[in-house]
Design an enzyme around this catalytic site. Structure first.
Site, PDB file in Angstrom:
ATOM      1  N   LYS A 195       0.796  -1.171  -0.046  1.00 26.28           N
ATOM      2  CA  LYS A 195       0.027   0.060   0.009  1.00 26.28           C
ATOM      3  C   LYS A 195       0.868   1.269  -0.007  1.00 26.28           C
ATOM      4  CE  LYS A 195      -3.546   2.404   2.605  1.00 26.28           C
ATOM      5  NZ  LYS A 195      -4.498   2.476   3.625  1.00 26.28           N
ATOM      6  N   LYS A 247      -2.063  -1.476  -3.647  1.00 32.66           N
ATOM      7  CA  LYS A 247      -3.025  -0.286  -3.845  1.00 32.66           C
ATOM      8  C   LYS A 247      -2.175   0.765  -3.765  1.00 32.66           C
ATOM      9  CE  LYS A 247      -5.855   2.026  -0.466  1.00 32.66           C
ATOM     10  NZ  LYS A 247      -6.260   1.973   0.852  1.00 32.66           N
TER      11      LYS A 247
HETATM   12  C1  PBG Z   1      -7.243   3.325   5.491  1.00 36.77           C
HETATM   13  C2  PBG Z   1      -7.551   3.506   4.162  1.00 36.77           C
HETATM   14  C3  PBG Z   1      -7.369   4.235   3.192  1.00 36.77           C
HETATM   15  C4  PBG Z   1      -8.004   3.622   2.101  1.00 36.77           C
HETATM   16  C5  PBG Z   1      -8.295   2.504   2.424  1.00 36.77           C
HETATM   17  N1  PBG Z   1      -8.162   2.211   3.677  1.00 36.77           N
HETATM   18  C6  PBG Z   1      -6.804   5.416   3.093  1.00 36.77           C
HETATM   19  C7  PBG Z   1      -5.552   5.891   3.402  1.00 36.77           C
HETATM   20  O1  PBG Z   1      -4.688   5.189   3.827  1.00 36.77           O
HETATM   21  O2  PBG Z   1      -5.445   7.168   3.676  1.00 36.77           O
HETATM   22  C8  PBG Z   1      -8.222   4.350   0.429  1.00 36.77           C
HETATM   23  C9  PBG Z   1      -9.380   3.871  -0.213  1.00 36.77           C
HETATM   24  C10 PBG Z   1      -9.507   4.636  -1.352  1.00 36.77           C
HETATM   25  O3  PBG Z   1      -8.912   5.987  -1.514  1.00 36.77           O
HETATM   26  O4  PBG Z   1     -10.499   4.197  -1.971  1.00 36.77           O
HETATM   27  N2  PBG Z   1      -6.082   3.133   5.765  1.00 36.77           N
HETATM   28 ZN    ZN Z   2      -5.644   3.757   7.851  1.00 32.26          ZN
END
Ligand code: PBG
Ligand code: ZN
Length: 323
Positions: A195, A247
């Site tokens: 991520k 992601k």
């Molecule tokens: C929380 C999380 C996020 C997303 C999924 N889980 C945001 C982030 O890490 O700031 C993003 C999902 C999206 O943008 O559709 N940790």
């Molecule tokens: Zn988070």
């Protein structure tokens, strides 16, 4: 011309193209995210994400019923609590918003629905970070303990798959251990393994009111790195992850392919909020053909090697026959 090879032969008609297509995207490949708030009777469109709604646990059941009719069986839930504090206590409280969402769906749909819950503190903390913060630093190990408790609460509500998105070190192993100790050996873990600290999460943070003080670069991955994605993925599998995730998706198709070639488990990608909103806004401005663009994007994720795709486009794409 005296050509031996004429690749156009297999592209000549729609039927021939259908026969020889290498990739497809179907309802069963898609996971649908939901933003669940407290209260009842809530269904409010999210400003930054046209066509996506804040729903309460009761309304969620109706949304999911409509999705199930389209073939969308797998649903990812994000909780948005009324109360936020430094340690995200609403995330672990008995009867928390995510637990209610899960048990509502399980009561109605049983094993026909697959429930997935996001395990992260950022929507539950007042500072918006995914872990505990002290003197401007993220405390890894205490955060992991809290995340494991959060996952356990979801398991108690009957969730099928928990999905840690925090990017703390060691959280998959801690979650697996706590679940097993409590006899939830069948609750699966989908790890957000690679991520990235991405600009594509903007609309989501708006939806969850979870924009952090500062940034997430000390825990989410550096966008310059590829090898590290494989390293993170292997660690998560060693700790007990059942499925792994890359992601965002579109700017990271190379990472999807790389991870796909390294592991044997299902690979999931997350077609995130910023990717979604870009397409929706371009379509609303009349700049692109939305149907073809959504189809092309989802196919690209599948072609890159994703078994499953988490996307906000699924419902509309299926309802309108785009895929
Ligand atoms: C929380 C999380 C996020 C997303 C999924 N889980 C945001 C982030 O890490 O700031 C993003 C999902 C999206 O943008 O559709 N940790
Ligand atoms: Zn988070």
């Amino acid at each position: 011309m005296n050509l031996m090879d004429r690749p156009r032969r297999l592209r000549a008609t729609p039927a021939m193209r259908e026969l020889t297509a290498e990739t497809s995207v179907e309802a069963r490949h898609l996971i649908t995210p939901h933003f669940v708030v407290e209260g009842s009777g809530v269904r409010e469109e999210i400003g930054s994400m046209p066509g996506v709604f804040h729903v309460s646990a009761d309304t969620l059941v109706e949304e999911v019923r409509a999705d199930m009719d389209l073939g969308l069986k797998t649903h990812l839930m994000f909780g948005i609590p009324d109360h936020k504090d430094a340690v995200g206590s609403s995330a672990v409280a008995d009867g928390n918003v995510v637990m209610r969402a899960v048990s509502g769906l399980k009561e109605k749909f049983g094993d026909d629905v697959i429930t997935v819950t996001d395990v992260c503190l950022c929507a539950f903390t007042d500072h918006g970070h995914c872990g505990f913060v002290k003197d401007g630093r993220i405390l890894n190990d205490p955060s992991v303990e809290q995340l494991a408790k959060m996952a356990l609460s979801h398991a108690k509500a009957g969730v099928d798959i928990v999905s840690p998105s925090d990017m703390m070190d060691g959280r998959v192993g801690a979650i697996r251990e706590l679940l097993d100790e409590n006899d939830f050996t069948n609750t699966a873990i989908l790890a957000y393994s690679a991520k990235y600290a991405s600009a594509y999460y903007g609309p989501f943070r708006d939806a969850c009111d979870s924009a952090p003080q500062g940034d997430r670069k000390s825990y989410q991955m550096d966008v310059r790195n590829g090898r590290e994605a494989v390293y993170e993925t292997i660690l998560d599998l060693q700790e007990g992850a059942d499925m792994v995730m890359v992601k965002p998706a579109l700017a990271y198709l190379d990472i999807i392919r790389r991870v796909r070639d390294e592991v044997l488990c299902p690979v999931v990608c997350y077609n995130v909020s910023g990717e979604y909103s870009l397409v929706k806004n371009a379509a609303a401005a009349g700049l692109v053909d939305e149907a073809n663009m959504v189809r092309e994007n989802l196919l690209a994720m599948r072609r890159a090697g994703s078994d499953l795709v988490i996307t906000y486009h699924g419902r509309e794409a299926l309802a309108k026959g785009w895929i």
